[in-house]
Design an enzyme around this catalytic site. Structure first.
Site, PDB file in Angstrom:
ATOM      1  N   THR A 117       0.833  -1.203   0.000  1.00  0.00           N
ATOM      2  CA  THR A 117       0.000   0.000   0.000  1.00  0.00           C
ATOM      3  C   THR A 117       0.869   1.255   0.000  1.00  0.00           C
ATOM      4  OG1 THR A 117      -0.093   0.168   2.422  1.00  0.00           O
ATOM      5  CG2 THR A 117      -1.796  -1.155   1.354  1.00  0.00           C
ATOM      6  N   CYS A 118       0.278   2.336  -0.499  1.00  0.00           N
ATOM      7  CA  CYS A 118       0.988   3.612  -0.518  1.00  0.00           C
ATOM      8  C   CYS A 118       0.704   4.309   0.803  1.00  0.00           C
ATOM      9  CB  CYS A 118       0.487   4.475  -1.653  1.00  0.00           C
ATOM     10  SG  CYS A 118       0.471   3.601  -3.196  1.00  0.00           S
ATOM     11  N   ASP A 119       1.004   3.660   1.881  1.00  0.00           N
ATOM     12  CA  ASP A 119       0.668   4.190   3.188  1.00  0.00           C
ATOM     13  C   ASP A 119       1.843   3.855   4.102  1.00  0.00           C
ATOM     14  OD1 ASP A 119      -0.372   4.511   5.840  1.00  0.00           O
ATOM     15  OD2 ASP A 119      -2.394   4.341   5.012  1.00  0.00           O
TER      16      ASP A 119
END
Ligand SMILES: *Cc1c(COP(=O)(O)O)cnc(C)c1O
Length: 653
Positions: A511-513
């Site tokens: 994820t881009c988290d």
């Protein structure tokens, strides 16, 4: 360490060392170990010496068309846990001379998957296992499954429609009981029953004064959102007595919350509810069941100060506390002993599944050493260069720490200069590269010195120089409790365990988290913020396992970045089969197009728009028609993929 020493150390490493390093004795519960090949293996059936190599399962699943990441369910582990829980209670009952029975009740909210519930029911058949549901959907799913003798308890908020379903079930002879949590539910139930001229069977959940323990302590105690207060209970009993229905109240229940961390809290809650029970029995009520709720904990291997990840008791002690405490109070107050129920969910399902995460690559936070430096470095960069040569020659700890401190100070200065435009990109690169070379040099030497206690600088450097292993999974989908409440799940490599893991890494997800990572690991020295891992080789698979994910994670998990359900296989142990197992079911994970439909993008519409767009480009002469068609086909095909990265196929795209 010299190279020769390293070779010796490597040679000295054994699979047992890996078992210790990843603290398997804390969490594996007899199910997982490391085999001679250096693979993690599973012994799913207690008392049987049948070991399944997880790497074999992965290969089998792949050859049947599963893709990674892969959730593996060992169905026999569920049965083993069901049997162990029930047998432990039976043993306690026998040893204590308890005059009632025990049944476990499976709360399906912990894992509603049909195959999981079916496995629990099948293994629990000989123990007369029951079910618990907490919502309308769960109730509707369970009603057709309960046989004549199966108890189905209904907790949670109940509206008229649900109460009616329960009364209907009672009319057709099913053992379905609403557990009253609010007084208004009782009034509604009585009204609905009166219309049908029925005497409803019911149970009551009590709000005890004993506060729960651990993270979910608010599920118990006076401020809990669930349960009747004592005045409400008295009111309910008077109403039943007035209508000559005193015998309809069959069950008293409390629930302290999940993962009861401290066994004394359970003891105290049982004492408290048993005094109420005894009073009611002496008053002439005929309560049959005492339901001690869920909360039987699972040891995830966390430190003792993190209650969501560890507990201070085992199954046996849990059963003994319930059985002996109830008996003691019944003896004291001379009332009959109730049949015992517990709603253990986590304890039955946590162990049975594990997530296989392939490592896609390794990132390093530091910059590599630059071979070629730009000409005419400014003074700050020259200072960094000279600190680097100091670090190379330094031997003493004080000198090394000084180099590190100087490097930090110079780095700050370069950052400031860069911000003001006084440093070229080339020189920034040079300074950064030198800084990290200093860090690596200092850390290498500090580690070799091995001072105890470890200096703060060493810890800081270790943190800064930890590798990031990029795993093909989503924390938010597969282990959401790690992100949400910091629960620790055991993570370890599934193979290469005959070799010493030479690197330290942190597992990060797709994820881009920045929260999408595993930030706590179970190791032999307690929970740690990095994990010993093997050197990643680009041309070789490296699989990590995330263990004990069978309770709560799947259904709580979300679709952050549109990563969804992963492929899964259900594995049964069977001695006659080639590798000791067979795959009963392969469930494909959610596809990109199914996922997109959930947020209102529909494959037909997407395909049509894409095709129109490409046609315009062809008409404008930007690409050739054949190439346009290939691009369109590739787009459409990808909509059928899983939402994760594809590590397997090398087909031309
Ligand atoms: C959630 C819940 C359970 C299950 O708890 P575990 O900790 O998984 O054993 C049992 N009973 C009730 C009422 C619940 O809400």
């Amino acid at each position: 360490m010299t190279n020769a020493n390293e070779a010796v150390a490597k040679h000295d490493w054994s699979c047992e060392d890996s078992q210790v390093l990843y603290a398997m004795s804390k969490w594996a519960d007899g199910f997982f170990s490391v085999n001679k090949m250096g693979h993690v293996s599973v012994r799913p059936i207690e008392g049987q010496d049948l070991h399944i190599d997880i790497i074999d399962v992965i290969h089998s699943a792949r050859s049947e068309g599963a893709s990674l990441p892969l959730l593996i369910r060992f169905q026999d582990v569920i049965s083993s846990r069901v049997r162990r829980l029930n047998q432990t209670f039976r043993k306690a009952i026998q040893e204590s001379g308890y005059e009632g029975t025990y049944r476990s009740i499976f709360p399906i909210k912990v894992n509603q998957l049909q195959e999981v519930v079916a496995e629990v029911l099948e293994a629990g058949q000989e123990f007369n296992i029951g079910l618990e549901c907490g919502s309308k959907a769960e109730l509707l799913a369970m009603l057709p499954l309960v046989a004549d003798e199966t108890l189905l308890l209904c907790n949670g908020v109940k509206d008229r429609t649900m109460l009616t379903l329960m009364l209907n079930a009672q009319q057709i002879g099913q053992q379905v009981m609403p557990i009253i949590e609010k007084y208004s539910e009782f009034e509604q139930l009585m009204n609905l029953a009166e219309v049908r001229q029925m005497k409803p069977r019911l149970g009551v959940r009590l709000k005890l004064n004993t506060k729960g323990s651990g993270r979910w302590f608010e599920s118990g105690g006076a401020s809990s959102k669930f349960g009747l207060t004592i005045p409400e209970l008295v009111q309910l009993i008077r109403t039943l007595e007035n209508r000559e229905m005193a015998g309809q109240l069959e069950l008293l229940h409390f629930h302290l919350g999940s993962q009861i961390a401290d066994i004394q809290v359970l003891r105290s809650a049982v004492r408290e509810i048993m005094q109420v029970y005894a009073d009611l029995m002496l008053r002439g009520m005929q309560i049959k069941y005492l339901d001690v709720g869920g909360g039987l904990g699972v040891n995830y291997g966390g430190d003792y100060d993190s209650p969501e990840s560890s507990i201070n008791y085992g199954l046996r002690e849990y059963a003994n506390v319930v059985v002996y405490t109830v008996k003691e109070i019944c003896d004291e107050r001379q009332v009959p002993m109730p049949h015992l129920l517990s709603e253990s969910g986590r304890a039955l399902t946590a162990h049975h599944s594990l997530l296989v995460v392939p490592v896609l690559g390794v990132h390093r936070p530091d910059s590599p050493y630059m071979a070629e430096f730009p000409a005419e470095p400014p003074a700050v960069v020259l200072r960094m260069t000279s600190v680097y040569s100091d670090a190379q020659s330094a031997e003493k700890m004080s000198m090394l720490l000084e180099c590190y401190h100087d490097a930090q100070e110079i780095r700050q200065e370069t950052e400031q200069m860069a911000r003001l435009g006084y440093l070229s990109v080339e020189h920034m690169a040079q300074s950064d590269s030198l800084y990290w070379s200093i860090c690596r040099e200092v850390l290498r030497k500090l580690t070799a010195i091995g001072s105890i206690p470890v200096t703060a600088e060493q810890i800081e450097l270790e943190k800064q120089l930890t590798d990031m292993y990029l795993g093909d999974f989503s924390v938010f989908h597969s282990i959401i409790d790690h992100w949400a409440i910091g629960q620790v799940f055991p993570v370890m490599p599934l193979h290469r365990l005959q070799d010493k893991p030479e690197r330290r890494g942190q597992l990060v997800d797709l994820t881009c988290d920045s929260d999408g990572k595993v930030s706590q690991y179970v190791t032999s020295s307690g929970t740690s913020d990095c994990l010993p891992l093997h050197n990643f080789r680009q041309d070789e698979s490296y699989y990590l396992g995330i263990f004990l994910v069978g309770a709560y994670q799947e259904i709580l998990g979300d679709a952050h970045n549109l990563f969804g359900r992963v492929d899964e296989v259900h594995v049964y142990a069977r001695a006659e089969e080639a590798n000791g197992f067979w795959i009963e079911t392969l469930l494909k994970g959610i596809s990109v197009k199914e996922m997109l439909s959930q947020v209102q993008y529909f494959p037909n519409d997407l395909g049509r728009r894409m095709s129109e767009f490409i046609r315009r480009q062809i008409n404008a002469g930007r690409i050739k028609p054949a190439e346009g068609t290939r691009i369109l086909n590739n787009y459409t095909q990808r909509l059928g993929d899983t939402t994760y990265c594809d590590v397997s196929s090398n087909e031309p795209l």
